[in-house]
Motif scaffolding. Sequence first.
Motif, PDB file in Angstrom:
ATOM      1  N   HIS A 158       0.783  -1.250   0.000  1.00 59.05           N
ATOM      2  CA  HIS A 158       0.000   0.000   0.000  1.00 59.05           C
ATOM      3  C   HIS A 158       0.809   1.292   0.000  1.00 59.05           C
ATOM      4  O   HIS A 158       0.264   2.356  -0.271  1.00 59.05           O
ATOM      5  CB  HIS A 158      -1.044  -0.002   1.136  1.00 59.05           C
ATOM      6  CG  HIS A 158      -0.489   0.160   2.519  1.00 59.05           C
ATOM      7  ND1 HIS A 158      -1.168   0.813   3.519  1.00 59.05           N
ATOM      8  CD2 HIS A 158       0.694  -0.266   3.065  1.00 59.05           C
ATOM      9  CE1 HIS A 158      -0.450   0.786   4.631  1.00 59.05           C
ATOM     10  NE2 HIS A 158       0.678   0.129   4.384  1.00 59.05           N
ATOM     11  N   ASP A 195      -4.700  -0.727   7.692  1.00 62.06           N
ATOM     12  CA  ASP A 195      -3.341  -0.821   8.227  1.00 62.06           C
ATOM     13  C   ASP A 195      -3.076   0.401   9.110  1.00 62.06           C
ATOM     14  O   ASP A 195      -3.657   1.471   8.904  1.00 62.06           O
ATOM     15  CB  ASP A 195      -2.356  -0.846   7.046  1.00 62.06           C
ATOM     16  CG  ASP A 195      -0.912  -1.037   7.462  1.00 62.06           C
ATOM     17  OD1 ASP A 195      -0.418  -2.178   7.342  1.00 62.06           O
ATOM     18  OD2 ASP A 195      -0.261  -0.050   7.898  1.00 62.06           O
ATOM     19  N   PHE A 196      -2.173   0.254  10.082  1.00 59.44           N
ATOM     20  CA  PHE A 196      -1.818   1.377  10.963  1.00 59.44           C
ATOM     21  C   PHE A 196      -1.292   2.579  10.185  1.00 59.44           C
ATOM     22  O   PHE A 196      -1.434   3.731  10.617  1.00 59.44           O
ATOM     23  CB  PHE A 196      -0.762   0.948  11.988  1.00 59.44           C
ATOM     24  CG  PHE A 196      -0.168   2.099  12.743  1.00 59.44           C
ATOM     25  CD1 PHE A 196      -0.869   2.692  13.791  1.00 59.44           C
ATOM     26  CD2 PHE A 196       1.070   2.624  12.381  1.00 59.44           C
ATOM     27  CE1 PHE A 196      -0.330   3.794  14.466  1.00 59.44           C
ATOM     28  CE2 PHE A 196       1.613   3.709  13.058  1.00 59.44           C
ATOM     29  CZ  PHE A 196       0.909   4.288  14.102  1.00 59.44           C
ATOM     30  N   HIS A 197      -0.653   2.327   9.051  1.00 60.77           N
ATOM     31  CA  HIS A 197      -0.017   3.419   8.291  1.00 60.77           C
ATOM     32  C   HIS A 197      -0.915   3.933   7.174  1.00 60.77           C
ATOM     33  O   HIS A 197      -1.765   3.209   6.654  1.00 60.77           O
ATOM     34  CB  HIS A 197       1.310   2.934   7.690  1.00 60.77           C
ATOM     35  CG  HIS A 197       2.303   2.483   8.716  1.00 60.77           C
ATOM     36  ND1 HIS A 197       2.410   1.171   9.102  1.00 60.77           N
ATOM     37  CD2 HIS A 197       3.203   3.180   9.438  1.00 60.77           C
ATOM     38  CE1 HIS A 197       3.361   1.069  10.030  1.00 60.77           C
ATOM     39  NE2 HIS A 197       3.853   2.273  10.253  1.00 60.77           N
ATOM     40  N   ASP A 284      -0.922  -3.974  12.101  1.00 67.29           N
ATOM     41  CA  ASP A 284       0.046  -3.239  12.928  1.00 67.29           C
ATOM     42  C   ASP A 284      -0.642  -2.208  13.812  1.00 67.29           C
ATOM     43  O   ASP A 284       0.022  -1.430  14.512  1.00 67.29           O
ATOM     44  CB  ASP A 284       1.172  -2.607  12.086  1.00 67.29           C
ATOM     45  CG  ASP A 284       0.710  -2.069  10.751  1.00 67.29           C
ATOM     46  OD1 ASP A 284      -0.516  -1.969  10.525  1.00 67.29           O
ATOM     47  OD2 ASP A 284       1.580  -1.741   9.916  1.00 67.29           O
ATOM     48  N   TYR A 323       3.644  -6.573  12.591  1.00 68.85           N
ATOM     49  CA  TYR A 323       5.030  -6.998  12.860  1.00 68.85           C
ATOM     50  C   TYR A 323       5.219  -7.712  14.183  1.00 68.85           C
ATOM     51  O   TYR A 323       6.331  -8.124  14.504  1.00 68.85           O
ATOM     52  CB  TYR A 323       5.968  -5.781  12.716  1.00 68.85           C
ATOM     53  CG  TYR A 323       5.729  -5.144  11.367  1.00 68.85           C
ATOM     54  CD1 TYR A 323       6.201  -5.746  10.210  1.00 68.85           C
ATOM     55  CD2 TYR A 323       4.905  -4.029  11.244  1.00 68.85           C
ATOM     56  CE1 TYR A 323       5.891  -5.234   8.961  1.00 68.85           C
ATOM     57  CE2 TYR A 323       4.592  -3.500  10.002  1.00 68.85           C
ATOM     58  CZ  TYR A 323       5.081  -4.119   8.867  1.00 68.85           C
ATOM     59  OH  TYR A 323       4.763  -3.621   7.636  1.00 68.85           O
TER      60      TYR A 323
HETATM   61 ZN    ZN Z   1       1.692  -0.569   8.306  1.00 72.66          ZN
END
Ligand code: ZN
Length: 343
Positions: A158, A195-197, A284, A323
């Motif tokens: 992503h 996702d966290f990001h 994450d 992770y």
């Molecule tokens: Zn991420």
Amino acid sequence: MKTVFSPLHNRRTATTELDGGILIAPHEKPSRAETILGRVKQEQLGEVLPPREYGLGPVLRVHTQDYVDFLRVSWADWIAEGKPGEAISAVWPGRGMRHRVPKDIDGRLGYYSFGAETSITEGTWDAVCASADVALTAQALVANGESAAFALCRPPGHHAHADLFGGYCFFNNAAISAQAFRDQGAKRVAVLDVDFHHGNGTQSIFYQRDDVMTISLHGDPDLVFPHFLGFEDETGEGPGEGFNLNLVYPPGTPFSVWLDGLETACARIAAWQPDALVIALGVDTFEDDPISFFKLRSADYLLMGERLGKLNLPTLFTMEGGYDVDAIGVNVVNVLKGFEQAR
Ligand code: ZN
Ligand code: OKS
Ligand code: MG
């Protein structure tokens, strides 16, 4: 739900990630995918299929030819220069400098990347191609009538722009799949990035388009990777105005707060009535993730999946980050099980 998986993910075994001024063992490692696969089997989520080979045609629908050519030869070019380590960029075109492609490999690495954490290694190209094939094979399952499918992609995708790698990503599997849905006749496709990001690559690829809506929930880029994109005032451009949504959260965010954002995202998607949904699935957001700052617990992923399932859309999951390898299998499969329970 069927899972698509390729053992070729193992061709990506980077040994270095620049972090904190030293080279560490990369967070994005092969055991991530193997652990998720193990949990998929243990929980009997469904059949596990190998990918079909699609070649570069569907990849080139979202990535530029010159970028793809660069990725294909980058390792060979690096080795030909006699470099001792893995290929890591140390230079970028800064403000006021020329954005042109240099001839030498150091210059090209900088031109085609936005960070130094992601090293290119011997098998990277093979794994990157296999990861896109995994996504496209799962996408085809959904396009051909499966209600949902899980693309166990590795490496993730992503963060990858049309012509940039970074954040452990090379080909944007979610974007490639969204475009494949469009090319097969879907009129509207939504990509939701949990996702966290920030899904900066996906946002960038579709930023000026009104046929693919992009939504991402993520940690505040003022504080965390990818630092330079993902703010809430980025709403799309030109025809794409109103078709990008960023939902930004601070350190310590618990599931109760995050779920408000998911509700906002789901309401926006439901109102638009897309023909297909791609979920960029990173875990994450987990409380024990080593590089992130949200506080989701394992049981929360069941509820996340349940909310996504209630959208009742043909849904493709592409694997992104996460992770804490001890929990990654449980957390990912919890999303997929929660999703199925809601259908
Ligand atoms: Zn991420
Ligand atoms: C630099 C940290 C780089 C973080 C990359 C994020 C990868 C990821 N010290 N994206 O979803 O999980
Ligand atoms: Mg996100």
